[in-house]
Each structure stands twice: as structure tokens, then as C-alpha cells.
Design a protein around this motif. Structure first.
Motif, mmCIF file in Angstrom:
data_model
loop_
_atom_site.group_PDB
_atom_site.id
_atom_site.type_symbol
_atom_site.label_atom_id
_atom_site.label_comp_id
_atom_site.label_asym_id
_atom_site.label_seq_id
_atom_site.Cartn_x
_atom_site.Cartn_y
_atom_site.Cartn_z
ATOM 1 N N ASP A 13 -2.557 2.996 0.458
ATOM 2 C CA ASP A 13 -2.795 1.812 -0.366
ATOM 3 C C ASP A 13 -2.858 2.161 -1.856
ATOM 4 N N ASP A 15 -1.371 3.176 -5.221
ATOM 5 C CA ASP A 15 -0.041 3.202 -5.852
ATOM 6 C C ASP A 15 0.289 4.582 -6.425
ATOM 7 N N ASP A 36 1.887 -0.299 1.841
ATOM 8 C CA ASP A 36 0.555 -0.168 1.234
ATOM 9 C C ASP A 36 -0.532 -0.861 2.051
#
Ligand SMILES: Nc1ncnc2c1ncn2[C@@H]1O[C@H](COP(=O)(O)OP(=O)(O)OP(=O)(O)O)[C@@H](O)[C@H]1O
Ligand SMILES: [Mg+2]
Length: 452
Positions: A13, A15, A36
Motif C-alpha cells: 500500500d 507508494d 495497493d
């Protein structure tokens, strides 16, 4: 699978972590897909079938238990894709739990680049060996127990016809769209024939390079051409006394057609590099989704060869015209895939059945099989809902039916019903859900020929 062309699903999850992994792995030649959240991991694993998954253990920022990762892991195992867990530094217990539940390996964050790349490489090569092993096992497995579903009037008519013609030596040409069951029908004809205890040899004409055709079909002797290092047995010899199945017959190069014609007419051929004439006794079954008559018109296919192949022509209708088969086929695939993925028995909800019947099935039974496989994998209760079928609305039949004068549509439907039932009025009437007399009246009205 060349490990450096492999596709890796990076599931995290965060980035920044996905970006860092993407940069590292792409530089090594891997292709990357990202997810994600947990749902996305399952969807991408199902649809894009990556070769390996790098899986984070926690997908919600406020959790550290790793339970989410373990839940996804248990579902992912059904896909047979190697999973490498990414665990927070120091959470070795969690990593062990993950390994016990089927993860293939783990790496602690922050990772050591070299170590991560090594683990990935190792897992990809393990899984390649496993795949090869499975392919080999499949090759050895007796495949003659494939279920054969035929509930629709048109398939029942075909079934009746093949029971009649299978025991004869007549050559059969099977026509039909992709995935309608041509290959399976060819095997069935062989199994119902008196040649059943002799070999059934399938040759996919589209897969053989033109330069190798002759050697593939007739065999060659050592030294017959530069690369002929050993003697090779041709398909005609392998299939002797049995059946030879030429799939995608439309791809047979024009230059070879006279040679095939000679074997079919005289049962004679020569092995490449030998002048001795061989004889063979095979029953030929061929299949194509191409329009052979058009190929003849374009001078791509010899008319005399076509006459040899098409002693009997069987056209398998597309699945969208075999509504009564759809549910039975789907239920059959459910049983098959539940067993394959060790899932408890599932059933279809009524709305799922309706949706299956309204779909156009451009890929026919093969598409249905893939749809059910995916639904079995995604099922969360013991019923498969319409939504879980993930069918494209653009492909529903109602959208495909063009607006036209009602009488014209009626005529077309009747002609179609007569074609797929080989002119059997009773069966055609069943397909159209009208009485026999009502169909006779319409046949007369439209001047459609039928046998009384
Ligand atoms: N009547 C049937 N009952 C059960 N399964 C079937 C039936 N017909 C086809 N299948 C299954 O559907 C899939 C596609 O069938 P098959 O490969 O025979 O189609 P095909 O027309 O030869 O396709 P292609 O045009 O791509 O060569 C296979 O998995 C096959 O086992
Ligand atoms: Mg086929």
C-alpha cells in the motif's frame, strides 16, 4: 519462461515502496504490475497471472498484525504463483507463520537489494521446473476421460450423427468458431470408432513451420537434409491403423497439398530421404475455423483436396446458439475447478445462470471455462453470483441483435434452427419453443425446404 522476462506483481500500500521496487526490478528486465490493496492483488493475480508476487503483510496503515497478508496468502495459494512475503524488520515470527501457510520465501524491509534479487531469481527457476514437471505429467495422463456435455438439440443431433459415422472410415471435416469443441469432438469420434485402441495423433497445422511440414507428416531419414541428424518417424506412421487429426487444416501450405492428396487417395507416401514407398491406413479428421470454400476461391486451397477431406462435414454451432448447454457446461466446469483448487462445492445463483445465458461467448466454451475458473477462485460463499462472473456487458446477446423487420428476423431464426438441427423439424421446433405444426406453417410461408 525466461526469468528475466517474468512479470512480478508488487503488492504494497506504500507508494514509495512500490516505486522503489519497480525501479529496481525493471532495471533487471522484469515486467511489473502493481497493487495497493488486497482486492486489487486478487484481481490482478487472477487476470494477469504474474509469475511471482511480492506481498506486503499489512495493507491498512494502522495495522501491523500481518493478518491481511496471511488472508491474501491463503487465497493466492490457489493460483499456484510463488509468493515472497515482505515483512517488517524484526517480525520473524510473522514470516514463519507466512511460510507455514504456503509463502515460498520472505524478505525483511528494508531489503538488501542483492538478496532480494537472488530470492526472486531462485523462486522463478523453482517454479519453472515445477511447470515443466506438470506439463510432463499432463502429457502422460490418460486424457480420454474428458466430460462431454451435450444437452441442446443441435448437439444431440451431432451426437446422433457421430455415433452413426464414427465406426465408418469416412473422413470428417469439423467446422466451428474458436473454442466450440472441435478438437474434443475429433477425439470423441476416434473413441467411438473401431480404431479406438489405436493411436489418435493430433497435428496443429498452424504450428508447423512450412520447411518442416514434410518431415513432420512423413518423417525423414538421417542425412535427408542438413539438420536431419537422426531418423524421424512421421505422423502418418505414428497414426497407422488409428486416426490422424489435422487441426487448422486451412494453414496447410499449397505446395504440400498435392502430397497430402496422394496419401489420402492412395495411402502411399515416401519418407524424406528415402525412395521406398510406404503405405498407411489412417482415418482423417480435420478441423478449421476458416472458410475453406473461400480459400478455394482464392486458390489458396485445392478443391480436390477439400473433396477428400469433407466426405462428412460437421458444423459445431457457437455456444450462444446452444443455450441449453450453457448451464450444464458451467456446472461441469465448477466441479472440475473446485476439485483442482480444493474448494468446497459451489453452485450458481439464478442471476448468474441468467447472465451466462445472455452472454455472447465470442470465445465459446473455452471462454466459459475461463470465466468459471475465475469465478471459482473469487468465490467467497458457496454461491457464485452474476457479479463474480466478471462478464463484459458489451458482450451480451441483446446488444448484438440488430434492429430489423420482424418477419426478416423470424425467417433468419427459423433458417438457423433448421441448419443447426440438420433439418430435423421436431428438434428445430424445440429450439424455437413453438409447436411442430407452427414450425411447418412458417416453413411453408417462407418457402424453406424441409424433409417431410
Ligand atoms: N461438449 C463439451 N463438453 C464439455 N467440454 C467441452 C465440450 N466441448 C468443448 N469442451 C471444452 O472446451 C474447451 C475448448 O474445446 P476445444 O479445444 O475442443 O475447442 P476448439 O474448437 O478445438 O478450439 P480452437 O478453435 O481454439 O482449436 C476445452 O477445454 C474442451 O475440453
Ligand atoms: Mg482445437
Amino acid at each position: 519462461m525466461n526469468s528475466n522476462k517474468a512479470t512480478i506483481l508488487v503488492a504494497d500500500d506504500d507508494d514509495d515502496i512500490r516505486l522503489a521496487l519497480e525501479l529496481l526490478l525493471m532495471a533487471e528486465g522484469y515486467q511489473i504490475i502493481e497493487a495497493d490493496n488486497a482486492k486489487d492483488v486478487m484481481i490482478k493475480a487472477t487476470h494477469q497471472q504474474p509469475d511471482l508476487i511480492l506481498l506486503d503483510m499489512n495493507f491498512s496503515r494502522d495495522t501491523t498484525s500481518g493478518q491481511e497478508g496471511l488472508d491474501i496468502l491463503s487465497q493466492l495459494k490457489l493460483h499456484n504463483i510463488p509468493v515472497i512475503l515482505m515483512t517488517a524488520w524484526g517480525s520473524i515470527e510473522l514470516a514463519v507463520k507466512g511460510l507455514q501457510q504456503g509463502a515460498n520465501d520472505f524478505i525483511e524491509k528494508p531489503w538488501n537489494k542483492l538478496k532480494l534479487l537472488n530470492i526472486i531469481k531462485q523462486q522463478l527457476s523453482f517454479s519453472r521446473i515445477k511447470d515443466e514437471h506438470q506439463g510432463y505429467r499432463q502429457l502422460l495422463a490418460q486424457e480420454d476421460n474428458k466430460p462431454w456435455v451435450c444437452e441442446s438439440a443441435s448437439m444431440l443431433a451431432i451426437e446422433q450423427l457421430i455415433k452413426q459415422i464414427a465406426p465408418t472410415d469416412a473422413n470428417v471435416l469439423i467446422l466451428g468458431e474458436n473454442g466450440t469443441g472441435k478438437s474434443l469432438l475429433a477425439e470423441r469420434i476416434h473413441q467411438l470408432s473401431s480404431r479406438q485402441s489405436s493411436p489418435f495423433i493430433a497435428v496443429n497445422m498452424a504450428a508447423i513451420p512450412e520447411s518442416l511440414f514434410e518431415s513432420e507428416l512423413f518423417g525423414h531419414q538421417k542425412g535427408a537434409f542438413t539438420d536431419a541428424k537422426q531418423n524421424r518417424v512421421g505422423r502418418f506412421q505414428l497414426a497407422n491403423q488409428g486416426s490422424l487429426f489435422f487441426d487448422e487444416i486451412g494453414s496447410l501450405p499449397l505446395s504440400l497439398q498435392p502430397k497430402l492428396l496422394r496419401v489420402l487417395e492412395a495411402g502411399q507416401y515416401e519418407v524424406l530421404g528415402s525412395s521406398q514407398t510406404q503405405t498407411t491406413n489412417v482415418r482423417l479428421i480435420s478441423a478449421t475455423n476458416a472458410d475453406l470454400n473461400q480459400l478455394v476461391a482464392e486458390k489458396e486451397f485445392r478443391q480436390d483436396l477439400l473433396y477428400r477431406l469433407n466426405t462428412l462435414v460437421i458444423t459445431i454451432p457457437p455456444l450462444r446458439e446452444r443455450l441449453e448447454d450453457i448451464q450444464a457446461l458451467a456446472e461441469n466446469f465448477i466441479v472440475q475447478f473446485c476439485a483442482k483448487y480444493h474448494k468446497a462445492r459451489l453452485s450458481l445463483s439464478q442471476d448468474a445462470i441468467d447472465k451466462l445465458k445472455r452472454h455472447r461467448w465470442p470465445g465459446n466454451i473455452r471462454e466459459l471455462s475461463h470465466t468459471i475458473e475465475r469465478a471459482v477462485l473469487l468465490a467467497v460463499s458457496n454461491k457464485i453470483s452474476a457479479q463474480q462472473l466478471l462478464l463484459d456487458i458489451a458482450d451480451t446477446v441483446s446488444n448484438a441483435l440488430e434492429l430489423q423487420p420482424l418477419e426478416q428476423a423470424e425467417r433468419q431464426l427459423i433458417e438457423k434452427a433448421m441448419t443447426v438441427t440438420f433439418g430435423q423439424v421436431i428438434e428445430a421446433a424445440k429450439l424455437l419453443d413453438i409447436s411442430r405444426n407452427a414450425l411447418y406453417r412458417r416453413l411453408e410461408k417462407f418457402g424453406i425446404k424441409y424433409e417431410s
